[in-house]
Design a protein around this motif. Structure first.
Motif, PDB file in Angstrom:
ATOM      1  N   TRP A 195       0.847  -1.190   0.000  1.00  0.00           N
ATOM      2  CA  TRP A 195       0.000   0.000   0.000  1.00  0.00           C
ATOM      3  C   TRP A 195       0.883   1.240   0.000  1.00  0.00           C
ATOM      4  CZ3 TRP A 195       0.445   3.544   3.888  1.00  0.00           C
ATOM      5  CH2 TRP A 195       1.026   3.113   5.090  1.00  0.00           C
ATOM      6  N   PRO A 196       0.463   2.323  -0.625  1.00  0.00           N
ATOM      7  CA  PRO A 196      -0.764   2.436  -1.438  1.00  0.00           C
ATOM      8  C   PRO A 196      -0.628   1.666  -2.757  1.00  0.00           C
ATOM      9  CG  PRO A 196       0.512   4.466  -1.540  1.00  0.00           C
ATOM     10  CD  PRO A 196       1.201   3.599  -0.537  1.00  0.00           C
ATOM     11  N   ILE A 229      -4.087   0.800   7.347  1.00  0.00           N
ATOM     12  CA  ILE A 229      -3.738   1.771   6.310  1.00  0.00           C
ATOM     13  C   ILE A 229      -4.219   3.142   6.787  1.00  0.00           C
ATOM     14  CG2 ILE A 229      -4.081   2.464   3.905  1.00  0.00           C
ATOM     15  CD1 ILE A 229      -4.656  -0.478   3.251  1.00  0.00           C
ATOM     16  N   THR A 233      -4.856   7.847   2.716  1.00  0.00           N
ATOM     17  CA  THR A 233      -3.964   7.140   1.789  1.00  0.00           C
ATOM     18  C   THR A 233      -4.546   7.147   0.377  1.00  0.00           C
ATOM     19  OG1 THR A 233      -3.077   5.708   3.527  1.00  0.00           O
ATOM     20  CG2 THR A 233      -2.862   4.917   1.264  1.00  0.00           C
TER      21      THR A 233
END
Length: 317
Positions: A195-196, A229, A233
Motif C-alpha cells: 500500500w498504497p 492503512i 492514503t
C-alpha cells in the motif's frame, strides 16, 4: 585486554576499508518484471548505490515467485538476496507444504536482513454499490482475478465468511478491474499488494471507491497479520482501513559476510526515508514491522539493529 580491544577495532576498520575499496556486487531476486515488488527491487538498488557512493551495486533478477526464490538458495553464493514471506522460510526449514520432500540443509542457513512492504489485502467497492462492510457483499459482483495471492486469499475470505455462494464472481483478469468498475460491470474487486496500491489509487481517483475494513474478530479468523492503512492514503478515504497482510522480507544466507550484510542493512534503513519520498509504499516500513519477520537474522544485520537500538526477539537472534 586493551590490546585485544585495539585488535578488534583494527579488524573492523580493515573490513570496512576492504568493502569501501572494492565494489561489492549483490544479486537481488524478487518478483516478475512489471510487478510492484520488482519495482521495489529497482528502488532498493538505486538507494544502495547512492547510499554507498557506488561501493555496493545491486543487480535485479526477475523471479517467478517466492517459492522459486527460496529454492534457489541451494545453488547460490554469498552475494544472493531474495524476497519471500517469512512464513515460507519456516515451511522450507521444516520441509512442509510446497517444500515437502524437497528439504535441503541450505534452507537452515537462510537469514533475514530487513522487512519490505507487506502484501496487503484490499476489498475495493465502488461508491455506487453502497457496500460498507463484508456482510453487505451479498448479491454483488466481485472480481478476484486469477492465480495471484490476492485471488486465492480473496476466495478464502469469501468462503470463510460464508459469502462465496452469495456473490457473483466476474470472469476477467484483475488488470481489467478499473475499467469494469467504471463501466458498472462489477461492484468491486479484490487485490493484494503493497500500500498504497497503484490500481486502488487509480480506482479511488477515477471512480470513487470504499476500501472495506475487517473487524478484529474477522482478522483473527483469517490467521493473517493485522495492518492499518492510514486515513488519507486513497482519495476520499477519511478513516483508517483495518485489513490483513502477509509480511514480506529480504533474506540472504550465512554465506554472505557479516560486513556486507551489515552495510546492506544499514544502507537500506538510512535510505528508506528518501525512498518513501519517491514511492509512498516505503513509508509503511518501520521498526514496528520487524516483529513480523519470525526468522533468524543475519549476524551482520543484528549488529546494525543493536547499534540502532532496534530490539530483536530471542528467536530472531
Amino acid at each position: 585486554m586493551q590490546l585485544k580491544t585495539l585488535a578488534a577495532v583494527a579488524a573492523t576498520l580493515v573490513a570496512s576499508a576492504s568493502l569501501a575499496g572494492a565494489q561489492e556486487r549483490i544479486t537481488y531476486k524478487s518478483a516478475k518484471s512489471g510487478s510492484s515488488y520488482y519495482q521495489m527491487g529497482v528502488e532498493i538498488a538505486e538507494a544502495v548505490k547512492a547510499g554507498t557512493d557506488g561501493g555496493m551495486i545491486v543487480t535485479i533478477e526477475e523471479s517467478q515467485g517466492s517459492v522459486q526464490n527460496v529454492m534457489e538458495v541451494r545453488a547460490r553464493g554469498g552475494d544472493f538476496v531474495f524476497t519471500t514471506p517469512p512464513a515460507l522460510v519456516g515451511l522450507a526449514q521444516s520441509g512442509k507444504a510446497m517444500f515437502e520432500g524437497k528439504g535441503d540443509p541450505a534452507f537452515d542457513e537462510i537469514r533475514a536482513l530487513f522487512p519490505i512492504p507487506s502484501l496487503t489485502m484490499h476489498f475495493v467497492m465502488s461508491e455506487a454499490s453502497g457496500v460498507k462492510d463484508l456482510a453487505s457483499l451479498e448479491g454483488k459482483t466481485i472480481l478476484l482475478g486469477k492465480g495471484s495471492f490476492g485471488a486465492t486469499e480473496g476466495e478464502k475470505y469469501l468462503k470463510l465468511f460464508d459469502l462465496i455462494d452469495k456473490v457473483t464472481l466476474a470472469d476477467a483478469e484483475l488488470s481489467n478491474a478499473n475499467d469494469a468498475l467504471k463501466n458498472g460491470q462489477i461492484d468491486g474487486f479484490v487485490t493484494a499488494g503493497s500500500w498504497p496500491a497503484p490500481n486502488v489509487i487509480e480506482a479511488a481517483a477515477s471512480t470513487g471507491v470504499t476500501v472495506l475494513s475487517l473487524s478484529d474478530e474477522q482478522i483473527a479468523q483469517t490467521g493473517r497479520t493485522k495492518l492499518v492503512i492510514p486515513a488519507g492514503t486513497y482519495a476520499g478515504q477519511d478513516a483508517e482501513i483495518t485489513t490483513t497482510s502477509l509480511p514480506v522480507a529480504a533474506f540472504t544466507t550465512t554465506k554472505m559476510t557479516d560486513e556486507v550484510a551489515y552495510e546492506l542493512t544499514k544502507t537500506f534503513w538510512e535510505e528508506r526515508a528518501r525512498m518513501s519520498e519517491v514511492a509512498p509504499w516505503w513509508a509503511g516500513v518501520d521498526p514496528a514491522l520487524m516483529e513480523t519477520v519470525e526468522v533468524k537474522f543475519h549476524p551482520g544485520a543484528i549488529r546494525y539493529y543493536d547499534e540502532a537500538g532496534i530490539a530483536l526477539s530471542d528467536a530472531q537472534k
